[in-house]
Scaffold this active site. Structure first.
Site, short mmCIF file in Angstrom:
data_model
loop_
_atom_site.label_atom_id
_atom_site.label_comp_id
_atom_site.label_asym_id
_atom_site.label_seq_id
_atom_site.Cartn_x
_atom_site.Cartn_y
_atom_site.Cartn_z
N SER A 25 0.84 -1.21 0.00
CA SER A 25 0.00 0.00 0.00
C SER A 25 0.87 1.25 0.00
CB SER A 25 -0.88 0.03 1.25
OG SER A 25 -1.80 -1.02 1.21
N ARG A 122 -13.00 -6.60 -11.78
CA ARG A 122 -13.32 -6.11 -10.44
C ARG A 122 -14.11 -4.80 -10.52
NH1 ARG A 122 -8.09 -6.44 -6.80
NH2 ARG A 122 -9.60 -5.82 -5.22
N SER A 167 -13.30 1.54 2.84
CA SER A 167 -12.27 1.14 1.88
C SER A 167 -11.23 2.24 1.73
CB SER A 167 -12.94 0.85 0.52
OG SER A 167 -11.99 0.95 -0.52
N ASP A 315 -7.16 -8.24 4.28
CA ASP A 315 -6.18 -8.94 3.45
C ASP A 315 -5.60 -10.18 4.12
OD1 ASP A 315 -6.51 -7.05 1.49
OD2 ASP A 315 -4.70 -5.92 1.97
N ARG A 346 -12.69 -14.40 -2.43
CA ARG A 346 -11.92 -15.10 -1.39
C ARG A 346 -12.80 -15.89 -0.43
NH1 ARG A 346 -7.22 -10.53 -0.42
NH2 ARG A 346 -6.00 -11.12 -2.26
C1 S3P Z 1 -5.55 -1.23 -0.02
C2 S3P Z 1 -6.78 -1.23 0.56
C3 S3P Z 1 -7.56 -2.44 0.76
C4 S3P Z 1 -6.71 -3.70 0.62
C5 S3P Z 1 -5.79 -3.64 -0.55
C6 S3P Z 1 -4.86 -2.45 -0.45
C7 S3P Z 1 -4.85 0.08 -0.19
O1 S3P Z 1 -8.59 -2.50 -0.20
O2 S3P Z 1 -7.54 -4.84 0.53
O3 S3P Z 1 -4.99 -4.82 -0.61
O4 S3P Z 1 -3.64 0.09 -0.42
O5 S3P Z 1 -5.53 1.11 -0.08
P1 S3P Z 1 -10.00 -1.73 0.05
O6 S3P Z 1 -9.65 -0.35 0.33
O7 S3P Z 1 -10.75 -1.85 -1.21
O8 S3P Z 1 -10.64 -2.44 1.17
#
Ligand code: S3P
Length: 424
Positions: A25, A122, A167, A315, A346
């Site tokens: 991230s 997606r 999110s 995750d 998942r």
């Molecule tokens: C992420 C946010 C999460 C996570 C992804 C990385 C990010 O997704 O599942 O692997 O870097 O902002 P969501 O924000 O859609 O939950």
């Protein structure tokens, strides 16, 4: 493609691991946010996985100069982002596509974001709908819900948006739009999702504050931001595979070095601790994020119900499912329907593969139930999903596993197999 055979470990392990993949991230955000400065950003420990290298290539196509001496990546932004003469390929990365959609919505030019066959399936409406409502011009298959997405950058309005989902991708896309607006914008989510965007942009000089009532107040940028100078910490989601390994292989222990201890990222460790594993957090730094070591020691595990703070461990749920599959009793995961729109569905990929391992489990719309038992050898379908492949590779430490289609591991954790081999 490529398959992987994991052999059962013959003895416990006691390891210190200091070269687990850097945070995905944060690395994505380094590539993107460096474009908002007028000076070079210096990034140490950038994650050299496929997803984040794709984000870096996109930064380059937008006009940034990338220098890589093998250790430090220097990103020199262009004066103004340039309209690329080709599509921008986000590969497998939802974070890449959703955050770049927010960023590019306010930049003058025409941009096409695409990805691999998984990413193109997606949902993008979660960012496209709110972005369009503030004036973004975005189109794509299914009226903008599926990539390839075409963005025609335009002037964006300020907004007040309460997100129906927790999110960080949606929040970050909207923050990247808001800082390009002319007036203050406000964003709210029911549970604070990972907050790297707020921390990093504020570190660069932006003004993003969370108010007492939970609304995030986002001031538009007054000019260019300061550059980033950052050492990317270890990814707690990648490290978690080895935390689970130490928790399920009797008498084992692992020290995971230099991990971000950001509370929005380590909830899965807290759950593993509640299940019985012995876990210690040793914080020694605080630069953008709290950083330290996590020590995990084996103990017998008991079942648990996970239904709160889901965004903080979304995750890690596939790897946690492996711990649940050998825990004493029946574990339940609820309120996690977001799992259905990750790199694979998942809920189905965890449950179907656990069934192949002889574990009694069942799926519901927003989660699953797993009855702890004995993992049996199986041939696992990764569904092209890195976290499914790596979770079942960890299960293989207790009982041999053949895992099909493991090339996806390179998207986030290129040296995973080497580190797994070192446990022998
Ligand atoms: C992420 C946010 C999460 C996570 C992804 C990385 C990010 O997704 O599942 O692997 O870097 O902002 P969501 O924000 O859609 O939950």
């Amino acid at each position: 493609m490529g398959n992987l055979t994991i052999k059962k470990l013959k003895k416990p392990f006691d390891k210190t691991i200091s070269n687990i993949a850097s945070d995905k991230s944060i690395s994505h955000r380094c590539a993107m946010f460096s474009l908002l400065s007028d000076q070079p950003s210096i990034i140490k420990n950038y994650l050299r996985g496929e997803d984040t290298m794709d984000s870096l290539k996109i930064a380059q196509k937008l006009g940034a100069k990338i220098e890589d001496d093998g250790e430090i990546i220097t990103i020199t932004p262009p004066k103004n982002l340039t309209e690329p003469d080709d599509i921008l390929d986000c590969g497998n990365a939802g974070t890449g596509m959703r955050l770049y959609t927010g960023l590019l919505s306010g930049i003058d030019g025409s941009f096409v974001l695409t990805g691999d066959k998984y990413l193109r399936n997606r949902p993008m409406n979660r960012v496209v709908v709110p972005l369009k409502s503030v004036g973004a011009k975005i189109d794509g298959r299914e009226n903008g819900n599926k990539a390839p997405l075409h963005i025609r950058g335009s002037k964006l309005k300020s907004f007040k948006y309460h997100s129906p989902i927790d999110s960080a991708q949606v929040k970050s896309a909207l923050i990247l739009a808001a800082i390009q607006g002319e007036d203050i914008s406000y964003y709210k989510e029911n549970l604070l999702s990972r907050d790297h965007t707020e921390r990093m942009l504020n570190g660069m000089g932006a003004n993003i504050t969370t108010q007492k009532d939970g609304w995030i107040k986002i001031q538009p940028l007054k000019g260019k931001l300061k550059p980033l100078n950052i050492t990317v910490p270890t990814d707690p989601s990648s490290a978690f595979f080895f935390a689970v390994a130490a928790s399920i292989v009797p008498n084992s222990k692992v020290v995971l070095k230099n991990v971000t201890l950001n509370p929005t990222r380590i909830e899965a460790y807290k759950i593993l601790e509640k299940m019985g594993a012995k876990i210690e957090y040793i914080k020694y730094e605080d630069i953008y994020e709290p950083i330290g070591d996590i020590v995990v020691q084996y103990n017998s595990l008991k079942a648990i119900t996970v239904e709160k703070n889901i965004a903080w461990l979304i995750d890690e749920l596939p790897a946690l499912a492996i711990a649940m599959s050998i825990a004493d009793g029946t574990s339940v995961v609820k309120n996690a329907k977001e799992l259905r729109v990750k790199e694979s569905n998942r809920i189905t990929s965890v449950v179907e593969n656990l069934k192949l391992c002889g574990i009694k489990c069942s799926e519901v719309e927003d989660g699953y139930t797993i009855e702890g038992g004995v993992l049996q050898s199986a041939t696992i379908n990764s569904y092209g999903d890195h976290r499914i492949a790596m979770s079942f590779a960890i299960a293989g430490l207790l009982s041999n596993m053949d895992i099909e289609d493991t090339a996806c591991i390179d998207t986030s954790f290129p040296n995973f197999i080497e580190l797994l081999d070192n446990l022998k």
